[in-house]
Design an enzyme around this catalytic site. Structure first.
Site, PDB file in Angstrom:
ATOM      1  N   SER A  24       0.827  -1.209   0.000  1.00 23.18           N
ATOM      2  CA  SER A  24       0.000   0.000   0.000  1.00 23.18           C
ATOM      3  C   SER A  24       0.862   1.260   0.000  1.00 23.18           C
ATOM      4  CB  SER A  24      -0.930   0.009   1.225  1.00 23.18           C
ATOM      5  OG  SER A  24      -0.177  -0.148   2.414  1.00 23.18           O
ATOM      6  N   ASN A 111      -2.244  -2.472  13.335  1.00 23.32           N
ATOM      7  CA  ASN A 111      -3.700  -2.300  13.278  1.00 23.32           C
ATOM      8  C   ASN A 111      -4.163  -1.030  14.002  1.00 23.32           C
ATOM      9  OD1 ASN A 111      -3.604  -4.655  11.894  1.00 23.32           O
ATOM     10  ND2 ASN A 111      -4.482  -5.936  13.508  1.00 23.32           N
ATOM     11  N   THR A 156     -40.470  25.908 -10.238  1.00 22.42           N
ATOM     12  CA  THR A 156     -40.713  24.546  -9.787  1.00 22.42           C
ATOM     13  C   THR A 156     -40.888  23.757 -11.080  1.00 22.42           C
ATOM     14  OG1 THR A 156     -43.111  24.845  -9.666  1.00 22.42           O
ATOM     15  CG2 THR A 156     -41.879  25.270  -7.646  1.00 22.42           C
ATOM     16  N   HIS A 157     -40.413  22.542 -11.106  1.00 19.30           N
ATOM     17  CA  HIS A 157     -40.426  21.730 -12.343  1.00 19.30           C
ATOM     18  C   HIS A 157     -39.670  22.433 -13.476  1.00 19.30           C
ATOM     19  CE1 HIS A 157     -43.811  19.604 -10.341  1.00 19.30           C
ATOM     20  NE2 HIS A 157     -44.178  20.831 -10.014  1.00 19.30           N
ATOM     21  N   SER A 278     -13.877  26.926 -27.516  1.00 15.23           N
ATOM     22  CA  SER A 278     -13.996  25.741 -28.355  1.00 15.23           C
ATOM     23  C   SER A 278     -12.914  25.796 -29.421  1.00 15.23           C
ATOM     24  CB  SER A 278     -15.372  25.705 -29.012  1.00 15.23           C
ATOM     25  OG  SER A 278     -15.336  24.894 -30.180  1.00 15.23           O
ATOM     26  N   LYS A 284     -17.882  30.182 -28.909  1.00 11.55           N
ATOM     27  CA  LYS A 284     -18.191  29.432 -27.689  1.00 11.55           C
ATOM     28  C   LYS A 284     -17.427  29.929 -26.470  1.00 11.55           C
ATOM     29  CE  LYS A 284     -20.471  26.159 -27.166  1.00 11.55           C
ATOM     30  NZ  LYS A 284     -20.503  24.794 -27.647  1.00 11.55           N
ATOM     31  N   ASN A 286     -17.486  28.115 -22.844  1.00  8.44           N
ATOM     32  CA  ASN A 286     -18.108  26.968 -22.180  1.00  8.44           C
ATOM     33  C   ASN A 286     -17.864  26.971 -20.672  1.00  8.44           C
ATOM     34  OD1 ASN A 286     -19.085  25.868 -24.603  1.00  8.44           O
ATOM     35  ND2 ASN A 286     -17.110  24.880 -25.016  1.00  8.44           N
ATOM     36  N   GLU A 291     -19.322  22.334 -15.174  1.00  8.12           N
ATOM     37  CA  GLU A 291     -19.648  20.960 -15.582  1.00  8.12           C
ATOM     38  C   GLU A 291     -18.829  19.939 -14.810  1.00  8.12           C
ATOM     39  OE1 GLU A 291     -20.311  20.843 -20.164  1.00  8.12           O
ATOM     40  OE2 GLU A 291     -19.049  22.558 -19.719  1.00  8.12           O
ATOM     41  N   TYR A 318      -9.587  -6.636  12.601  1.00 10.75           N
ATOM     42  CA  TYR A 318      -8.966  -6.158  11.371  1.00 10.75           C
ATOM     43  C   TYR A 318      -8.918  -7.246  10.305  1.00 10.75           C
ATOM     44  CZ  TYR A 318      -5.515  -4.301   8.104  1.00 10.75           C
ATOM     45  OH  TYR A 318      -4.882  -3.868   6.968  1.00 10.75           O
ATOM     46  N   LYS A 326      -8.197   3.662   2.011  1.00 10.84           N
ATOM     47  CA  LYS A 326      -7.492   4.934   1.920  1.00 10.84           C
ATOM     48  C   LYS A 326      -7.596   5.643   0.564  1.00 10.84           C
ATOM     49  CE  LYS A 326      -4.258   2.685   4.220  1.00 10.84           C
ATOM     50  NZ  LYS A 326      -5.142   1.915   5.129  1.00 10.84           N
TER      51      LYS A 326
HETATM   52  N1  ARG Z   1      -1.269  -1.312   5.336  1.00 10.46           N
HETATM   53  C1  ARG Z   1      -2.212  -1.784   6.289  1.00 10.46           C
HETATM   54  C2  ARG Z   1      -3.562  -1.089   6.091  1.00 10.46           C
HETATM   55  O1  ARG Z   1      -3.599  -0.168   5.396  1.00 10.46           O
HETATM   56  C3  ARG Z   1      -1.746  -1.527   7.669  1.00 10.46           C
HETATM   57  C4  ARG Z   1      -2.270  -2.483   8.664  1.00 10.46           C
HETATM   58  C5  ARG Z   1      -1.690  -3.818   8.426  1.00 10.46           C
HETATM   59  N2  ARG Z   1      -2.103  -4.728   9.420  1.00 10.46           N
HETATM   60  C6  ARG Z   1      -2.020  -6.036   9.231  1.00 10.46           C
HETATM   61  N3  ARG Z   1      -2.445  -6.800  10.186  1.00 10.46           N
HETATM   62  N4  ARG Z   1      -1.593  -6.542   8.111  1.00 10.46           N
HETATM   63  O2  ARG Z   1      -4.571  -1.487   6.602  1.00 10.46           O
END
Ligand code: ARG
Length: 461
Positions: A24, A111, A156-157, A278, A284, A286, A291, A318, A326
């Site tokens: 990660s 964790n 409205t509408h 454009s 144009k 825009n 948007e 966990y 994330k």
């Molecule tokens: N990279 C892990 C996460 O984002 C960290 C926690 C890892 N914990 C584990 N028991 N493998 O959740």
């Protein structure tokens, strides 16, 4: 050993695909600041409780600052073999301070570490969203102030309903955004408890002081259940829910700006700074920013649904599934902040076209309700009958291609003989909006009172 992190139990390193799906670090390096803050608080607590020597704790705390400056300076080499930000920081700390680094993870697990880091990060995003929302509200209040008594059609509408004021319409969004800011503040207050010290899931046998780390990290208190502390991501979901609702509001305003800036409406002119041209059509201009803001709800709601779906059905405590939390939150937060900033700039810069608004306000028999209300007030007519008489007069004006105010008194009396000249006083849009003085109504006097209330609220913080 063949495995950099857990060579004790493992004879072989991971398959390359294992490393690719598991790592990660590509995204959670964003948590470096929070991770180091949390580790420094943990080290201090370990020393204060006698679990670590002061000497080791000081070496760790100093070393962590060195690692932080390397990360901030862009010289840190992140390694996918070390999975995540937590292991990357710890491995580097070992190089910097040596053996003491190995003692930092006492009475802690990744964790509770990741739960702490992520809470700190999401909390900071709540803190950033609130002033960004206020800045947009200020831009809307500026528009409202300039056009507190400018008339425009209320819909409205998307059909002409009754005249309203430009200021009133702007204030509607100020109210929505006020609730959005309050949602972020609520979520922040609820999430502000520390998971640190929950360890892997069961707590720890070391005599830790969770109050101390909670306080050091600006949390109100430690979370009361270690299983809950490491396994829930409801705080991130509350952030995403608040972000989704805010993005929905932005999307509605963006849609109105797209419609209003069209040649058919001409209610507003967007500034060049927030428009694009454009490549083929020279005429144009825009409203691309509007948007894109209209579209941001797609990814923000997507993140909300994605994380809810990841979390549903996960057994305590966990599971690695939770690592998928994330990127969703990072992406949603980034795009919400960008959308808020773009909307604030666009609203501050745009120019409402008072003449077009007024011309549109008077079309579509927008004062028909005022005529019906006059019949009730002046002639004591039941509203249902007044509705019918007015409808007949609208039909007459429509067939002649004129406005209600263009009918003669004789025409009106032909439909109902008791109508008097006085009726014409309620048929202008200015009279219509000025009459709607009920609390929260569209009358300029009400609009100005609400602007003053918001200005005071913002000044008070
Ligand atoms: N990279 C892990 C996460 O984002 C960290 C926690 C890892 N914990 C584990 N028991 N493998 O959740």
């Amino acid at each position: 050993s063949a495995n950099q992190m857990w060579g004790g139990r493992f004879a072989a390193g991971p398959d390359a695909i294992m490393e690719a799906i598991n790592a990660s670090i590509g995204f959670d390096q964003r948590l470096a600041g929070e991770d180091i803050e949390g580790s420094r608080a943990h080290a201090s607590m370990l020393a204060a409780t006698g679990i670590l020597t002061t000497k080791d704790a000081e070496a760790i705390r100093e070393g962590l600052l060195t690692v932080l400056s390397e990360i901030e300076g862009g010289t840190f080499e992140f390694s996918a073999a070390l999975e995540d930000i937590h292991m990357n920081v710890e491995a580097r700390l070992k190089q910097v301070v040596g053996e003491a680094a190995g003692r930092l993870h006492t009475a802690r697990s990744r964790n509770d570490q990741v739960a702490t880091d992520f809470r700190l990060w999401v909390r900071s995003q709540c803190d950033a969203a609130i002033p960004a929302i206020k800045t947009l509200q200020e831009a809307l209040l500026g528009q409202a102030e300039a056009g507190a008594d400018w008339v425009m059609p209320g819909f409205t509408h998307l059909q002409t309903a009754q005249p309203v004021t430009w200021g009133h319409h702007m204030l509607a969004y100020v109210e929505m955004l006020g609730r959005d800011a309050a949602r972020f503040a609520d979520a922040r207050a609820r999430m502000n408890e520390s998971p640190l010290g929950a360890a892997a899931l069961a707590g720890t046998s070391f005599p830790i002081d969770r109050e101390m780390t909670a306080k050091a990290l600006g949390f109100d208190r430690p979370m009361a259940n270690s299983l809950d502390a490491v396994s829930d991501r409801d705080f991130a979901l509350e952030f995403l829910s608040s972000a989704t609702i805010c993005a929905m509001h932005l999307s509605r305003l963006a849609e109105e700006l797209v419609i209003w800036s069209s040649a058919q409406f001409r209610f507003v002119a967007m500034s060049d700074r927030f428009s694009t041209g454009s490549s083929i059509m020279p005429q144009k201009k825009n409203p691309d920013a509007a948007e894109l803001i209209r579209a941001k709800i797609g990814r923000i709601l997507g993140a909300n649904v994605a994380l809810l779906t990841v979390m549903k059905g996960l057994p305590l405590a966990y599971s690695k599934d939770m690592q998928e939390d994330k990127e969703q939150v990072f992406d949603a937060a980034d795009h919400l902040m960008l959308a808020l900033a773009a909307m604030a700039g666009m609203v501050a810069d745009m120019a409402a076209n008072r003449e077009s608004l007024a011309a549109a306000a008077g079309s579509g028999f927008s004062t028909a309700t005022d005529l019906a209300d006059w019949l009730v007030r002046a002639l004591n007519m039941p509203f249902r009958d007044a509705h019918h008489v007015t409808g007949t007069l609208v039909g007459m004006a429509e067939s002649r291609g004129c406005d209600l105010a263009d009918l003669s008194l004789a025409d009106m009396q032909g439909v109902h003989e008791a109508i008097t000249e006085d009726v014409f006083s309620v048929l202008t849009v200015e009279a219509s909006v000025a009459s709607r003085t009920s609390y929260g109504g569209t009358a300029p006097v009400q609009v100005r009172a609400q602007i003053a209330r918001w200005r005071d609220a913002h000044k008070a913080g």
